[in-house]
Scaffold this motif. Structure first.
Motif, short mmCIF file in Angstrom:
data_model
loop_
_atom_site.label_atom_id
_atom_site.label_comp_id
_atom_site.label_asym_id
_atom_site.label_seq_id
_atom_site.Cartn_x
_atom_site.Cartn_y
_atom_site.Cartn_z
N ASP A 171 -78.66 32.20 -17.75
CA ASP A 171 -79.11 31.69 -17.36
C ASP A 171 -80.42 31.08 -17.87
OD1 ASP A 171 -76.91 30.27 -16.76
OD2 ASP A 171 -77.52 31.30 -14.05
N ARG A 172 -80.56 32.70 -17.43
CA ARG A 172 -82.31 33.13 -18.25
C ARG A 172 -82.82 33.34 -19.25
NH1 ARG A 172 -83.77 37.59 -13.33
NH2 ARG A 172 -83.91 36.72 -11.15
N TYR A 173 -81.65 33.69 -20.28
CA TYR A 173 -82.35 34.00 -21.44
C TYR A 173 -81.59 33.81 -22.80
CZ TYR A 173 -84.63 37.78 -19.06
OH TYR A 173 -86.06 38.69 -17.82
N ILE A 174 -80.06 32.74 -22.57
CA ILE A 174 -79.86 31.99 -23.73
C ILE A 174 -79.99 30.90 -23.85
CG2 ILE A 174 -77.48 32.32 -24.89
CD1 ILE A 174 -79.15 35.28 -24.84
N GLU A 175 -80.13 30.14 -24.49
CA GLU A 175 -80.32 28.64 -24.12
C GLU A 175 -78.81 27.57 -24.41
OE1 GLU A 175 -83.64 27.48 -26.63
OE2 GLU A 175 -84.75 28.40 -26.03
N ASN A 176 -78.51 27.42 -24.05
CA ASN A 176 -77.85 26.34 -23.90
C ASN A 176 -76.20 27.07 -23.45
OD1 ASN A 176 -76.02 22.82 -24.66
ND2 ASN A 176 -76.35 23.38 -26.28
N LEU A 177 -76.49 28.33 -22.86
CA LEU A 177 -74.88 28.12 -22.31
C LEU A 177 -74.82 28.25 -20.82
CD1 LEU A 177 -72.50 29.96 -23.41
CD2 LEU A 177 -74.01 32.21 -23.34
N ASP A 178 -73.92 28.09 -20.66
CA ASP A 178 -73.47 28.18 -19.16
C ASP A 178 -72.30 28.36 -18.80
OD1 ASP A 178 -73.50 27.99 -16.79
OD2 ASP A 178 -71.88 26.13 -16.10
N THR A 179 -71.90 30.29 -18.51
CA THR A 179 -70.84 30.91 -18.19
C THR A 179 -70.29 30.88 -17.21
OG1 THR A 179 -72.15 32.98 -17.17
CG2 THR A 179 -71.69 32.96 -19.98
N MET A 180 -68.85 30.95 -17.17
CA MET A 180 -67.77 31.03 -15.98
C MET A 180 -67.34 31.99 -16.09
SD MET A 180 -65.49 27.63 -17.99
CE MET A 180 -64.40 27.67 -16.69
N VAL A 181 -68.10 32.81 -14.54
CA VAL A 181 -67.09 34.10 -13.64
C VAL A 181 -65.25 33.71 -13.57
CG1 VAL A 181 -67.66 35.88 -12.81
CG2 VAL A 181 -69.29 35.06 -13.83
N ILE A 182 -64.96 34.38 -14.71
CA ILE A 182 -62.69 33.87 -13.97
C ILE A 182 -63.03 35.61 -12.94
CG2 ILE A 182 -60.64 33.69 -14.46
CD1 ILE A 182 -62.89 31.67 -15.42
N TYR A 183 -62.38 34.88 -12.41
CA TYR A 183 -61.74 36.67 -11.04
C TYR A 183 -60.74 36.86 -11.12
CZ TYR A 183 -65.70 35.29 -7.96
OH TYR A 183 -67.12 35.49 -7.23
N ARG A 184 -60.40 37.06 -12.52
CA ARG A 184 -59.04 37.67 -13.09
C ARG A 184 -59.46 38.84 -14.53
NH1 ARG A 184 -56.58 32.81 -14.89
NH2 ARG A 184 -55.91 32.44 -12.99
N LEU A 185 -58.21 39.78 -14.21
CA LEU A 185 -58.38 40.57 -15.28
C LEU A 185 -58.40 39.88 -16.85
CD1 LEU A 185 -58.27 43.56 -16.01
CD2 LEU A 185 -55.74 43.52 -16.31
N ASP A 186 -57.60 39.21 -16.65
CA ASP A 186 -57.88 38.79 -18.14
C ASP A 186 -57.21 37.30 -17.97
OD1 ASP A 186 -57.65 37.87 -21.04
OD2 ASP A 186 -58.22 40.55 -21.60
N ARG A 187 -56.97 36.29 -19.41
CA ARG A 187 -56.09 35.44 -19.15
C ARG A 187 -54.70 35.53 -18.62
NH1 ARG A 187 -56.74 34.99 -24.86
NH2 ARG A 187 -55.56 37.68 -24.45
N PHE A 188 -54.25 34.85 -18.04
CA PHE A 188 -52.82 34.75 -17.29
C PHE A 188 -52.36 35.73 -17.88
CE2 PHE A 188 -49.59 33.77 -14.70
CZ PHE A 188 -49.81 32.94 -13.51
N GLY A 189 -51.42 36.83 -17.58
CA GLY A 189 -50.47 37.40 -17.73
C GLY A 189 -51.23 37.80 -19.02
N ARG A 190 -52.04 38.19 -19.75
CA ARG A 190 -52.70 39.02 -20.77
C ARG A 190 -53.57 39.36 -20.69
NH1 ARG A 190 -53.90 33.86 -24.78
NH2 ARG A 190 -53.62 35.18 -27.03
N GLY A 191 -53.96 40.58 -21.78
CA GLY A 191 -54.68 41.80 -21.26
C GLY A 191 -56.02 42.04 -22.68
N GLY A 192 -56.95 42.76 -22.46
CA GLY A 192 -57.28 42.96 -23.58
C GLY A 192 -57.80 44.41 -23.75
N HIS A 193 -59.51 44.62 -24.59
CA HIS A 193 -59.71 46.03 -24.81
C HIS A 193 -60.44 47.00 -23.60
CE1 HIS A 193 -58.19 48.19 -28.47
NE2 HIS A 193 -58.25 48.73 -27.65
N HIS A 194 -60.49 46.28 -22.44
CA HIS A 194 -61.64 46.57 -21.09
C HIS A 194 -60.85 47.07 -20.59
CE1 HIS A 194 -59.91 41.96 -20.47
NE2 HIS A 194 -60.02 42.46 -19.15
N ARG A 195 -59.18 46.86 -20.26
CA ARG A 195 -58.09 47.33 -19.08
C ARG A 195 -58.00 48.42 -19.52
NH1 ARG A 195 -51.85 45.21 -19.66
NH2 ARG A 195 -52.59 47.81 -20.71
#
Length: 457
Positions: free
Chosen positions: A274-298
């Protein structure tokens, strides 16, 4: 001589004053705007094209060739990190990190899984780390096909290119905490590069405060027909994986399900956008990852470290994990023409500014506690931070919000103290947290009281 009317004179005076105040108003935090502006879509495009040019980067692909396969790709990535380091006076520690994996469903035979790591050491608190990562490897429809062309342009040359670009930009600055740039391997075969890194970090006693996993940051055309370059998603799990039975019992009565360190890390990144990146709105998703999927943060989350996944909002499944082909007029495959380089640069800038802000900030508050049951006021307490690690500490800021609000709403800077009471703010009606603040205004992520929200020592 033409007479200047009073309104024009006032306007000129205001213009002069505005210019003067704007000059004076430039603060250290404005460096984050400079960092965002320095990210280059052209350099990111060059890196993605180079990675695609290796033909396939499958974890089980050729390791000897100089032009094709995972071996050539990781050697080139290491060389790029070394070039970046040379340009900043050898400010990066660049090395391979590996382990031999075998007997797994997707790695049946002994295979060395090799990642490339670059560390930019902090000047006052080198043992505190924030990490940006992308995945080297690619795949087609058959996850075991290690020979077919697998460009992996968006999944995930975009994430690796973003990590390289963040290193180029941030290596021109010095930070209090350490920043790690990681090109991880073995993701498609079972998150092995992340697992190897997380376990080694735990053994080495790294105080990890944030893992920003970038997996697919270049696509703006969704399978749903939506074309959008103005939004991104931040996936963040709730209750910490390492929570004990005792911690769960406490959380049941005090809250914290939506205030894990990963969730508050996501809120932090959302605010940076909101403060530093122009024309970008981020969505915080309350889930580890996409439904039933995973990534390297896990793998980091599995060990209790704060970690999130940053990625595009609208995925195109025709361009993920697909053999290169055309069927019924539909082109399948993760090719270069599916990547929007300006968008990849925008998400890279989000990562770079978030990393810089956290690395310049003091360590997040430690041992935050709260009390105020059956009282008209709420008291928060925390331990004093190590003065040698945090010589730039100005003090602490208390945050609070309504329990159904997604982002922090209210705040108060309380100075360099270790306890503060909010008079007539009833504990039952809000969630609370504490952030540490530097003398030049950089803040840590907010820490929710108790084990549920702790970022560690």
């Amino acid at each position: 001589m033409k007479k200047i009317t009073l309104p024009l004179a006032v306007a000129a005076l205001l213009c002069s004053a505005t210019s003067f105040s704007a000059e004076l108003a430039y603060t250290d935090q404005d460096r984050l705007h400079d960092i965002a502006a320095d990210v280059s879509a052209e350099r990111i495009e060059q890196d993605i094209r180079k990675l695609v040019g290796f033909g396939t980067r499958h974890t089980l692909s050729d390791t000897k060739s100089d032009t094709r396969g995972i071996g050539a790709a990781r050697r080139w990535i290491k060389q790029e990190f070394e070039k970046i380091s040379a340009a900043c006076g050898n400010c990066l520690e660049v090395y391979y990190q590996s382990a031999t994996i075998s007997g797994e469903k997707r790695i049946p035979d002994a295979t060395e899984v090799v990642s490339v790591i670059a560390i930019q050491r902090g000047i006052t608190d080198p043992g505190r780390y924030v990490i940006m990562s992308g995945d080297i490897d690619s795949r087609v429809s058959d996850v075991m096909d290690a020979t077919s062309d697998s460009p992996g342009a968006n999944d995930n040359a975009s994430g690796v290119a973003g990590t390289l670009e963040a290193a180029r930009v941030l290596s021109q600055y010095r930070f209090n905490g350490s920043i790690v740039y990681a090109a991880l391997s073995g993701e498609e075969q079972g998150l092995f590069g992340g697992r190897i890194m997380a376990e080694q970090a735990q053994k080495d006693g790294w105080r990890i405060k944030a893992v920003l996993n970038n997996d697919m940051i270049g696509n703006i055309e969704g399978i749903n027909g939506v074309i959008n370059n103005t939004t991104a998603r931040i996936f963040a799990e709730g209750t910490r994986q390492t929570e004990t039975e005792r911690d769960a019992r406490v959380r049941r009565f005090t809250g914290g399900e939506v205030d894990s360190p990963s969730r508050n890390l996501a809120r932090y990144i959302d605010l940076i956008a909101d403060r530093y990146i122009e024309n970008l709105d981020t969505m915080v998703i309350y889930r580890l990852d996409r439904f039933g999927r995973g990534g390297h943060h896990r793998p980091f989350n599995d060990l209790g470290y704060p970690g999130v996944r940053i990625m595009e909002t609208n995925e195109n499944y025709n361009r993920q994990h697909q053999d290169l082909r055309t069927e019924d007029g539909i082109e399948y495959g993760d090719t270069i023409d599916g990547v929007n380089f300006d968008y990849a640069a925008k998400l890279t800038a989000l990562n770079a500014t978030s990393l810089a802000s956290m690395a310049w900030a003091p360590n997040p508050p430690i041992n935050v506690s709260i009390k105020g049951a059956v009282q008209p006021s709420t008291t928060l307490s925390w331990d004093a931070l190590d003065a040698k690690q945090n010589p730039h500490l100005a003090g602490y800021k208390i945050y609070w919000r309504y329990t159904d609000a997604p982002q922090w709403q209210f705040s108060r800077f309380v100075g360099d103290v270790t306890s503060f009471t909010l008079d007539n703010v009833v504990i039952d009606n809000y969630f609370f947290g504490v952030a540490s603040v530097s003398k030049d205004g950089f803040e840590s992520p907010v820490v929710f009281p108790g084990a549920a929200g702790a970022f560690g020592e």
